[in-house]
Write an enzyme that holds these catalytic residues in place. Structure first.
Site, PDB file in Angstrom:
ATOM      1  N   GLU A   1       0.914  -1.120  -0.069  1.00 14.61           N
ATOM      2  CA  GLU A   1       0.072   0.137   0.075  1.00 14.61           C
ATOM      3  C   GLU A   1       0.787   1.246   0.132  1.00 14.61           C
ATOM      4  O   GLU A   1       0.505   2.340  -0.702  1.00 14.61           O
ATOM      5  CB  GLU A   1      -0.707   0.182   0.911  1.00 14.61           C
TER       6      GLU A   1
ATOM      7  N   HIS B   1       1.855   2.144  -3.481  1.00 12.60           N
ATOM      8  CA  HIS B   1       0.455   2.925  -4.148  1.00 12.60           C
ATOM      9  C   HIS B   1       0.531   4.259  -3.743  1.00 12.60           C
ATOM     10  O   HIS B   1       0.627   5.261  -4.715  1.00 12.60           O
ATOM     11  CB  HIS B   1      -0.773   2.334  -3.745  1.00 12.60           C
TER      12      HIS B   1
END
Length: 593
Positions: A381, A384
């Site tokens: 994450e 991202h």
């Protein structure tokens, strides 16, 4: 645990988006005003260079504010779903979004109509920021409808989403599973946990109870799935695309040859490696028969290693160090500015994601437990979020958002760098085997399973587009055969597995699944370059956002997914990991002897 029992240092701070409900309401009103102002300019967008720039500057501002409203409300409800104001905010924001889409439906058509004038404006340096967005609109010209039909299609989007939204809201009830003589609740959230149980009876019963319900409602799911496909096919025909697949590929600016290449690599050229993997699983687990409900069994017992949040950040600083000091410095920024909502608690959304807007921090939601998966998820994450951070930092809003086509690259690169670091810095054979096993599971699910899904999706769409009348038996027969081809001789595809085609939510995402294989393959190429010290091109890729076509972004960074070499390297890497794992577990067995 309740949310108010968690240390605020482990929760995200959404107040940086809206400090109060009044601030949210003010932004909402500003959006309404901007929609009205933009609507009044209909027919005059391209009157002058100044009117052209002013219109799209206002549209950009509207998009930013509207994204802030939606993202804030959605993130708030994901951690506190019972907060009525947040639910109202989310509902209002989505309604406003739909009204905006309908109200500004004229824009693309007017831009196309005024193409000659606009191209003159774009030739001037003052308008260079608008070049790529306008080129994308011009590219869609052959598939644009007239104003009346476009307005109708905009209003039909909610109707066309009914199959997907119905699927998402449909809640099946499953019979409980007997574990140690006691009935245990079964649902989609904990199904996978039953498949990890060492007792075959538990695994089998969970599998049967789970897919029996999909069998029971097979005709309902058939209608939803076929309704979704027919809606997509209708829109593709209306826009004069040869097929729904090509309409989907057009959005990313790629040809069908790329889809065919990705699917062929996973389903044909390198499938023997997958069959070798499933055969090895059977041998290691000592199974006389390996069923589909056995393939989640861990090949290596979970090593007794747990991580605190501090541990994770210390490891990630070292694992991601090849990406540069400024990159890893953002790990401290993320904690200090409270980008991350770490801890699971009552009613919090499950899973993990990276979210936010051009104006906000690149927030992360996760459910941290301290196991290896928590560390790996945080790396994923954060990839991202850093992709978003650099894209937003280097581009104005209209050029900042990257496409789904490249969205999984940065996150997967981080996971690969983490695995490489942990493997190189572990002298524990069990730990290495555990890491290699997890990587194999990830790659099997991403590079092989998704290409099988893509084939199923393609053949189903093709049959429906040809007007063939499909029963649930036809659809399930197709899915069953593809599963048998995928697993090979080492896995028994049990009868109820055929109803798994109704279990996969991605079949409602319109040819999305092949992008997982593509993304993993591209990420492996980047990770190899990074570990060899070739970082600059990848770092440049992270700054591109939506300023170029996604394929161009990858090619300019030195990776062309249209070339077979990308997949030869990726599937070859899978084979390397498989051989390392085999060697690892063989060594462990010989040591025990």
């Amino acid at each position: 645990m309740k949310r108010n029992q968690i240390d605020s240092a482990y929760t995200w701070d959404l107040s940086s988006m809206f400090a109060s409900q009044e601030a949210f309401n003010t932004c909402y009103q500003e959006c309404e005003s901007l929609v009205n102002a933009l609507t009044k300019q209909k027919g005059h967008i391209a009157d002058t260079k100044e009117s052209f720039c002013d219109f799209f500057d206002q549209q950009e501002e509207l998009s930013r504010k509207l994204n802030n409203l939606i993202s804030y409300a959605r993130m708030y409800t994901d951690v506190d779903p019972d907060e009525e104001t947040a639910q109202q905010n989310l509902s209002k924001a989505y309604v406003l979004y739909q009204k905006t889409v309908v109200a500004l439906n004229f824009v693309d058509l007017e831009v196309m109509k005024e193409k000659e004038s606009i191209e003159k404006y774009l030739a001037e340096d003052a308008c260079k920021a608008y070049r790529y967005p306008m080129q994308e609109i011009f590219r869609r010209m052959p598939h644009q409808l007239d104003e009346e039909k476009e307005a109708m299609m905009a209003q039909m989007q909610d109707i066309l989403r009914v199959p997907e939204s119905t699927y998402e809201s449909f809640r099946l009830e499953f019979e409980p599973v007997m574990v140690d003589g006691k009935p245990v609740f079964l649902n989609g959230g904990n199904y996978h946990q039953f498949l990890l149980n060492p007792d075959e009876k538990v695994r089998k019963e969970a599998f049967e109870h789970y897919f029996q319900e999909y069998k029971r409602y097979q005709n309902v799911f058939l209608n939803l799935l076929s309704g979704h496909i027919k809606g997509k096919a209708f829109e593709a025909r209306l826009r004069d695309f040869p097929s729904t697949l090509e309409a989907s590929l057009f959005e990313d600016g790629v040809e069908k040859a790329l889809f065919d290449l990705v699917v062929r690599m996973g389903n044909e050229t390198y499938r023997p490696y997958a069959h070798e993997y499933f055969k090895l699983r059977k041998e290691i687990l000592g199974l006389q028969q390996q069923h589909v409900y056995d393939i989640a069994l861990p090949l290596v017992k979970s090593v007794d290693i747990t991580y605190t949040v501090d541990d994770c950040f210390a490891i990630l600083k070292k694992a991601l160090a090849p990406l540069g000091e400024d990159y890893i410095a953002m790990l401290d920024v993320a904690r200090e500015e409270r980008w991350i909502d770490f801890m699971p608690h009552e009613k919090k959304r499950s899973g993990a994601y990276s979210a936010g807007t051009y104006d906000s921090k690149p927030f992360i939601l996760t459910n941290f437990t301290g196991e290896y998966d928590s560390l790996s998820t945080l790396a994923h994450e954060f990839g991202h979020s850093m992709h978003s951070y650099y894209s937003h930092k280097h581009n104005r809003a209209m050029l900042a958002e990257y496409r789904i086509f490249v969205a999984e690259v940065a996150s997967t690169v981080n996971e690969l760098l983490l695995n490489d670091y942990l493997l190189k810095h572990s002298d524990n054979n069990d730990h290495k085997a555990y890491l290699l096993s997890n990587l194999l599971n990830q790659m099997i699910g991403t590079m092989y399973r998704q290409t099988m899904y893509a084939t199923f999706e393609y053949q189903l769409y093709e049959a429906i587009e040809k007007g063939e009348a499909l029963s649930s038996k036809d659809v399930c027969d197709l899915y069953e055969q593809l599963n048998k081809d995928y697993f090979g001789d080492s896995v028994i595809v049990d009868d109820l597995q055929r109803y798994g085609c109704y279990h996969v939510p991605h079949f409602y995402y319109n040819f999305y699944v092949y992008k997982y294989t593509l993304g993993m393959s591209v990420a492996i190429s980047f990770a190899k370059k990074i570990l060899n010290g070739e970082v600059d091109a990848y770092r440049e890729f992270l700054t591109k956002g939506g300023s170029e076509a996604p394929l161009d972004e990858l090619m300019h960074a030195g990776v062309d997914p249209r070339q077979t070499q990308v997949y030869e390297d990726a599937f070859g890497y899978f084979k390397e990991i498989l051989d390392q794992f085999r060697s690892c577990v063989t060594h462990e067995t010989s040591q025990k002897r």
